[in-house]
Scaffold this motif. Structure first.
Motif, PDB file in Angstrom:
ATOM      1  N   ALA A 260       0.816  -1.215   0.000  1.00  0.00           N
ATOM      2  CA  ALA A 260       0.000   0.000   0.000  1.00  0.00           C
ATOM      3  C   ALA A 260       0.849   1.264   0.000  1.00  0.00           C
ATOM      4  CB  ALA A 260      -0.929   0.010   1.211  1.00  0.00           C
ATOM      5  N   THR A 261       2.144   1.145   0.306  1.00  0.00           N
ATOM      6  CA  THR A 261       3.017   2.317   0.386  1.00  0.00           C
ATOM      7  C   THR A 261       3.111   3.018  -0.959  1.00  0.00           C
ATOM      8  OG1 THR A 261       4.309   1.135   2.037  1.00  0.00           O
ATOM      9  CG2 THR A 261       5.280   3.137   1.111  1.00  0.00           C
ATOM     10  N   GLY A 262       3.657   2.319  -1.945  1.00  0.00           N
ATOM     11  CA  GLY A 262       3.737   2.842  -3.296  1.00  0.00           C
ATOM     12  C   GLY A 262       4.755   3.956  -3.487  1.00  0.00           C
ATOM     13  N   MET A 263       4.996   4.262  -4.767  1.00  0.00           N
ATOM     14  CA  MET A 263       5.842   5.376  -5.173  1.00  0.00           C
ATOM     15  C   MET A 263       5.079   6.217  -6.193  1.00  0.00           C
ATOM     16  SD  MET A 263       9.657   3.694  -5.535  1.00  0.00           S
ATOM     17  CE  MET A 263      10.436   5.331  -5.551  1.00  0.00           C
ATOM     18  N   ILE A 264       5.718   7.240  -6.705  1.00  0.00           N
ATOM     19  CA  ILE A 264       5.134   8.008  -7.805  1.00  0.00           C
ATOM     20  C   ILE A 264       5.162   7.123  -9.046  1.00  0.00           C
ATOM     21  CG2 ILE A 264       5.456   9.991  -9.332  1.00  0.00           C
ATOM     22  CD1 ILE A 264       6.783  11.419  -6.958  1.00  0.00           C
ATOM     23  N   PRO A 265       4.036   6.906  -9.713  1.00  0.00           N
ATOM     24  CA  PRO A 265       4.056   6.123 -10.952  1.00  0.00           C
ATOM     25  C   PRO A 265       4.903   6.824 -12.015  1.00  0.00           C
ATOM     26  CG  PRO A 265       1.813   6.330 -10.109  1.00  0.00           C
ATOM     27  CD  PRO A 265       2.663   7.292  -9.333  1.00  0.00           C
ATOM     28  N   THR A 266       5.802   6.076 -12.621  1.00  0.00           N
ATOM     29  CA  THR A 266       6.671   6.674 -13.635  1.00  0.00           C
ATOM     30  C   THR A 266       5.847   7.321 -14.736  1.00  0.00           C
ATOM     31  OG1 THR A 266       8.338   4.975 -13.171  1.00  0.00           O
ATOM     32  CG2 THR A 266       8.593   6.233 -15.212  1.00  0.00           C
TER      33      THR A 266
END
Length: 364
Positions: free
Chosen positions: A266-272
């Motif tokens: 659920a953390t995730g990053m900025i989607p490229t």
């Protein structure tokens, strides 16, 4: 209104930070397939894995096998994380095709709980070792270096940290490099527990520029558990100048996360792909083919067997004038039907069109 933007370098973390939070099962062949799709889309900096203990990061256990199959690509940099001397030696032996970071760096954690969970180290242990890169760089005659923080904005176990705490930790590192006669050019700000907020990121970057005017490379590794990462990165884009460089870490579909932080996938990053869309809107040329990037994101979703978090991959890039939607598109309800932007009308076949059909032009 600003007419100049910082130079932006995208580092795609799909195969490292992205896959480290996934359970075992993604094969080397699939990783190489994704890597090739990213390169073909125009991504020029990629983290391909990590030389770490596979007992604790099973998806990184095949990094060496992947690297052994890598082929150098002109203009493309492949990086791998290494957290101990054995890993660093593996990395050196495979450079090329791996690239080595041009600047040695020091790095401090502000949260002892996370430091222990992530590196099995205490503050006392960190204090004994954090200056080691300075000593090695001085012996090697290095001229420039970097300073950095992990979890500088806050921790799920320790709470929020102040700007003064961040600047004090950076100042200690800056002073150590300066005493060694080495100029500090880059700052690395990693946020594994997603405590970044847009006003704090903007305020920090401004304070760093004022206190350390020689720093002109700003590396942001922002996680998105609270939905702030893209907003914070946008603040960095607005604040930094044409003479600055922003290194932005992203991952296809917004996947990513540290298993020791408490938020999992659920953390995730900025989607490229979402970040590339933002750069396009701002008039910043990323050199990336957004349509190809969307196809890579779709392929990653198929490999993982679950939906991802990218708005652009779900809805399509902003349509250009020659790719506006057909006025006869019926009602669209689902994620699958929204894929008509890339798959065509078959995905919404049979859906209703409850409006009055537009009359044909005169003379038809």
């Amino acid at each position: 209104m600003r007419t100049q933007n910082p130079k932006v370098l995208i580092t795609d973390e799909t195969l490292r930070d992205g896959l480290q939070i996934e359970r075992e099962g993604v094969t080397v062949d699939e990783k190489l397939e994704l890597l090739n799709m990213l390169v073909e889309a125009g991504i020029r900096r990629l983290m391909v894995g990590a030389f770490v203990n596979p007992k604790w990061s099973p998806q990184m256990g095949d990094t060496l096998r992947l690297v052994e199959r890598l082929q150098p690509v002109p203009g493309v940099e492949f990086f791998a994380l290494a957290l101990n001397e054995r890993g660093r030696e593996d990395r050196r032996r495979h450079a090329p095709p791996l690239s080595l970071e041009p600047l040695p760096a020091t790095h401090l954690h502000l949260c002892e709980v996370f430091l222990q969970r992530n590196t099995n180290q205490t503050f006392e242990g960190q204090e004994r070792t954090w200056r080691t890169p300075v000593d090695k760089a001085r012996e090697a005659g290095v001229r420039q270096a970097a300073i950095g923080l992990s979890a500088g904005w806050g921790s799920n176990w320790s709470g929020k940290f102040s700007q003064s705490a961040r600047l004090d930790a950076l100042q200690r590192q800056y002073d150590a490099w300066s005493e060694a006669g080495i100029e500090v050019k880059r700052v690395d700000l990693a946020d594994p527990m997603a405590w970044n907020t847009p006003p704090e990121v903007a305020s920090d970057l401004e304070a760093i520029k004022q206190r350390f005017p020689g720093i002109d490379i700003f590396h942001l590794h922002l996680h998105n558990a609270r939905g702030m990462a893209m907003l914070s990165m946008y603040e960095a884009l607005k604040l930094l100048e044409a003479s600055d460089t922003l290194i932005a870490d992203t991952a296809l579909g917004g996947i990513g996360g540290c298993p020791y932080c408490g938020n999992g996938q659920a953390t995730g990053m900025i989607p490229t792909e979402d970040f590339v869309q933002l750069l396009q809107v701002l008039g910043i040329d990323s050199g990336v083919d957004l349509d190809r990037l969307v196809e890579a994101s779709v392929r990653l979703s198929e490999i993982l067997g679950r939906p991802l978090h990218s708005q652009v991959a779900n809805n399509g890039p902003l349509p250009s004038a020659d790719r506006l939607y057909d006025r006869d598109v019926p009602v669209v309800y689902t994620f699958a039907e929204a894929q008509h932007f890339r798959l065509g009308p078959s995905v919404y076949e049979g859906n209703a069109r409850p409006w009055i059909k537009s009359p044909a032009p005169a003379g038809k």
